[in-house]
Design an enzyme around this catalytic site. Sequence first.
Site, PDB file in Angstrom:
ATOM      1  N   HIS A 153      -5.192   3.963  -8.405  1.00 21.63           N
ATOM      2  CA  HIS A 153      -6.160   2.918  -8.040  1.00 21.63           C
ATOM      3  C   HIS A 153      -7.390   2.871  -8.955  1.00 21.63           C
ATOM      4  O   HIS A 153      -8.520   2.675  -8.495  1.00 21.63           O
ATOM      5  CB  HIS A 153      -6.597   3.085  -6.593  1.00 21.63           C
ATOM      6  N   HIS A 224      -6.594  -2.964  -0.250  1.00 16.72           N
ATOM      7  CA  HIS A 224      -6.058  -1.799   0.452  1.00 16.72           C
ATOM      8  C   HIS A 224      -6.500  -1.766   1.918  1.00 16.72           C
ATOM      9  O   HIS A 224      -6.886  -0.716   2.436  1.00 16.72           O
ATOM     10  CB  HIS A 224      -6.493  -0.524  -0.260  1.00 16.72           C
ATOM     11  N   GLU A 360       0.160  -3.831   0.255  1.00 14.47           N
ATOM     12  CA  GLU A 360      -0.572  -4.157  -0.972  1.00 14.47           C
ATOM     13  C   GLU A 360       0.316  -4.954  -1.917  1.00 14.47           C
ATOM     14  O   GLU A 360       1.275  -4.423  -2.476  1.00 14.47           O
ATOM     15  CB  GLU A 360      -1.039  -2.875  -1.648  1.00 14.47           C
TER      16      GLU A 360
END
Length: 395
Positions: A153, A224, A360
């Site tokens: 991420h 998220h 996601e």
Amino acid sequence: MRLSIKNFAATILPACLLSLAAYSTPITNLITTTTTINMTDTTAHAALPAASAFERTIDGKQTHLFTMKNKKGMQVAVTNYGAHLVSALVPDKTGNLVSVVLGFDNMEGYQKTAGSYYGATVGRFGNRIAKAKFTLDGQEYTLAANNRPNTLHGGRKGFSAQVWDGKQVDSHTVEFTYLSADMEEGFPGNLKAKVTYQLTEDNAIHISYEATTDKTTVVNLTNHAYFNLNGEGSGTILDHLVQIDADNYTPVDRTLIPTGKLEPVKGTPFDFTTFTPLGKNIHTDNEQLKFGGGIDHNFALNKHTIKTPIARVKGDKSGIEMDVYTAEPGMQLYTGNGMGGFNTIRGGKKDGKQTAFAMETQHFPDAPNQPNFASTTLKPGEVYKTQTIYKFTAK
């Protein structure tokens, strides 16, 4: 891919005056919510957090809470810290508001749990990059191995921990912008990113992403948010019914990096081609489930457009349903396997294991290192655009 909670039976004092602060000019909305949620495991007043709890100075920049409301009573709160989706209050089949997005009532909660990505915009590259490096135009770039041995991420301080510039466009729309400098977290190019949240009258949250660069780079943005359609604190999500329009998924190695293969979901715990309880097969003896501690996998979506849902979820107690729309080729389903009750979220509840799920939308994980996956390369002069839509109904 990260957290959650259990029985939601606490009382939250309703927020009366919510000050919305735009990037340059703060504005104020008066939102009064005293609706009581009446479900098997949940009795509480659903209310958005107080705006004052998000007025902070971080890295020399001001943070704010922004709110949106439609005519059907649905309410959404977002913050320019990490362009987080903070809260979503959705009417159930009786018209009572249910808080379906897990989160915190103050800025400190998001700062303390930055590595759990509650409702965060993740980037510059969502999901994992193998061994924290990739090669682009013959040059190797080294990133932070914040999910050893991989990058997750965006690195140690990705987009989710940055203070974005925020602007309340209207009562239904909030816009966030951020300039990610060349070589920030090891990624090349000055990347101008924009994330727009819009609450529509049909109870849908549209999250639109846009980016440009002055040097060839990679980009893969997503959100998220952790969902529990029965409401925060209402228990696990294992009885939620899920359908995903994907005949294949991408199996992973022990570090959750895709092997590069596409494998059929049929006959596996990853078969959600028809409505199936999320926890039906989650505890079976399966190597892939052991790697993720549950489901933490990318689904290779069947051919689709933004106009048709690629995933559908039904809350087994609330009657609330969520449809997910995107034009992206993949979607990561995460069943909150890493949630261990370490954090106190809204309502004073703990984020217990598998009490929330994340969906996601994305390009495939580790795409920069896997040429058989769709490219995530963005060049100067090109515009990166994608969208995630979470649409809610109640039956």
